[in-house]
Write an enzyme that holds these catalytic residues in place. Structure first.
Site, PDB file in Angstrom:
ATOM      1  CE  LYS A  82      -2.413  -0.982   3.778  1.00 24.64           C
ATOM      2  NZ  LYS A  82      -2.006  -2.325   4.214  1.00 24.64           N
TER       3      LYS A  82
ATOM      4  NE  ARG B 215      -5.432  -1.444   9.797  1.00 25.37           N
ATOM      5  CZ  ARG B 215      -4.282  -0.863   9.483  1.00 25.37           C
ATOM      6  NH1 ARG B 215      -4.238   0.397   9.135  1.00 25.37           N
ATOM      7  NH2 ARG B 215      -3.181  -1.565   9.498  1.00 25.37           N
TER       8      ARG B 215
ATOM      9  NE  ARG C  68       6.550  -3.189   6.856  1.00 29.13           N
ATOM     10  CZ  ARG C  68       5.252  -2.931   6.690  1.00 29.13           C
ATOM     11  NH1 ARG C  68       4.827  -2.449   5.556  1.00 29.13           N
ATOM     12  NH2 ARG C  68       4.395  -3.145   7.642  1.00 29.13           N
TER      13      ARG C  68
ATOM     14  NE  ARG D 181       5.475  -0.822  10.673  1.00 32.05           N
ATOM     15  CZ  ARG D 181       4.339  -0.656   9.999  1.00 32.05           C
ATOM     16  NH1 ARG D 181       4.344  -0.034   8.845  1.00 32.05           N
ATOM     17  NH2 ARG D 181       3.209  -1.104  10.485  1.00 32.05           N
TER      18      ARG D 181
ATOM     19  NE  ARG E 214       1.135  -4.651  11.604  1.00 30.61           N
ATOM     20  CZ  ARG E 214       2.222  -4.613  10.843  1.00 30.61           C
ATOM     21  NH1 ARG E 214       3.293  -5.290  11.199  1.00 30.61           N
ATOM     22  NH2 ARG E 214       2.232  -3.896   9.761  1.00 30.61           N
TER      23      ARG E 214
HETATM   24  P1  AMP Z   1      -0.283   0.439   9.551  1.00 34.24           P
HETATM   25  O1  AMP Z   1       0.990   1.166   9.422  1.00 34.24           O
HETATM   26  O2  AMP Z   1      -1.354   0.950   8.639  1.00 34.24           O
HETATM   27  O3  AMP Z   1      -0.117  -1.058   9.429  1.00 34.24           O
HETATM   28  O4  AMP Z   1      -0.840   0.713  11.027  1.00 34.24           O
HETATM   29  C1  AMP Z   1      -0.064   0.385  12.182  1.00 34.24           C
HETATM   30  C2  AMP Z   1      -0.996   0.199  13.380  1.00 34.24           C
HETATM   31  O5  AMP Z   1      -1.743   1.419  13.611  1.00 34.24           O
HETATM   32  C3  AMP Z   1      -2.071  -0.871  13.209  1.00 34.24           C
HETATM   33  O6  AMP Z   1      -1.590  -2.175  13.533  1.00 34.24           O
HETATM   34  C4  AMP Z   1      -3.131  -0.389  14.192  1.00 34.24           C
HETATM   35  O7  AMP Z   1      -2.760  -0.676  15.521  1.00 34.24           O
HETATM   36  C5  AMP Z   1      -3.066   1.124  14.030  1.00 34.24           C
HETATM   37  N1  AMP Z   1      -3.996   1.603  12.972  1.00 34.24           N
HETATM   38  C6  AMP Z   1      -3.658   2.191  11.788  1.00 34.24           C
HETATM   39  N2  AMP Z   1      -4.741   2.535  11.079  1.00 34.24           N
HETATM   40  C7  AMP Z   1      -5.810   2.153  11.820  1.00 34.24           C
HETATM   41  C8  AMP Z   1      -7.206   2.199  11.613  1.00 34.24           C
HETATM   42  N3  AMP Z   1      -7.743   2.709  10.482  1.00 34.24           N
HETATM   43  N4  AMP Z   1      -8.013   1.709  12.598  1.00 34.24           N
HETATM   44  C9  AMP Z   1      -7.497   1.200  13.717  1.00 34.24           C
HETATM   45  N5  AMP Z   1      -6.176   1.093  13.974  1.00 34.24           N
HETATM   46  C10 AMP Z   1      -5.330   1.559  13.034  1.00 34.24           C
END
Ligand code: AMP
Length: 190
Positions: A14, A89, A128, A134, A145
């Site tokens: 993404k 999400r 990654r 991370r 996740r």
């Molecule tokens: P990402 O970088 O998009 O994978 O997001 C990292 C973490 O942020 C996720 O594992 C969630 O804990 C939180 N997060 C990001 N976007 C959302 C969302 N739209 N709703 C809920 N939690 C989110």
């Protein structure tokens, strides 16, 4: 305005495809994951509230996530378009996003869902981890996740399918070829 959602499991590509779409269509990038990481780094009140969730790969509660998103939308009125990355999400988030877009006299025009198998996602996330370091890329957290994606986030797909906005794109293969397919889908609705 052109408003896109880029959708897919963690590690689907993404971020990579968003960067290319931003450049081509002149979009404002909203990544809720990046925003949370920034808040955590800066130790804001919001950052302190969400750290426990993001560190463990669990979705942040809707009310917190939606309030943050609304704030960012309000700060960016007048842009030529948005690309939402990692949001929505949950179906509740998708419904609220529709509401916010409508309030601004616009809509989500297309949802690009990157189709990548679970095995491929696991391989990519492990890679990654070595590069980005991370804190949520450890194996147990990766599992959480992925679990959150298949249990909660996948339900957003039928929501957009029902609106006729869903474009499933094969997310495995050459980055440029995937990008070409995404652009064809977007250009068909523009
Ligand atoms: P990402 O970088 O998009 O994978 O997001 C990292 C973490 O942020 C996720 O594992 C969630 O804990 C939180 N997060 C990001 N976007 C959302 C969302 N739209 N709703 C809920 N939690 C989110």
């Amino acid at each position: 305005m052109l408003n896109l959602v880029i959708f897919g499991p963690p590690g689907a590509g993404k971020g990579t495809q968003s960067d290319k779409l931003i450049a081509k269509y002149n979009l404002h990038h909203i990544s809720t994951g990046d925003l949370f990481r920034k808040h955590i780094k800066e130790q804001t009140d919001l950052g302190k509230k969400v750290k426990e969730y993001t560190d463990n790969g669990i979705l942040v509660p809707d009310e917190i996530t939606i309030a943050m998103l609304k704030g960012v939308l309000d700060e960016n009125k007048g842009v030529t378009g948005f690309i939402f990355d990692g949001f929505p999400r949950t179906v509740t988030q998708a419904e609220m996003l529709d509401k916010f877009m409508k309030e601004q006299g616009t809509a989500i025009h297309a949802v690009v869902a990157l189709d990548v198998s679970e095995d491929e996602v696991r391989t990519r996330l492990a890679k990654r981890k070595e590069i980005e370091n991370r804190s949520d890329d450890e194996e147990e957290k990766i599992n959480k996740r992925i679990f959150e994606y298949y249990n909660k986030t996948m339900h957003v797909l039928p929501y957009y399918h029902g609106q006729g906005k869903l474009h499933k794109i094969n997310g495995i293969g050459d980055v440029e070829a995937i990008f070409g397919n995404i652009c064809s889908a977007i250009d068909s609705v523009k």
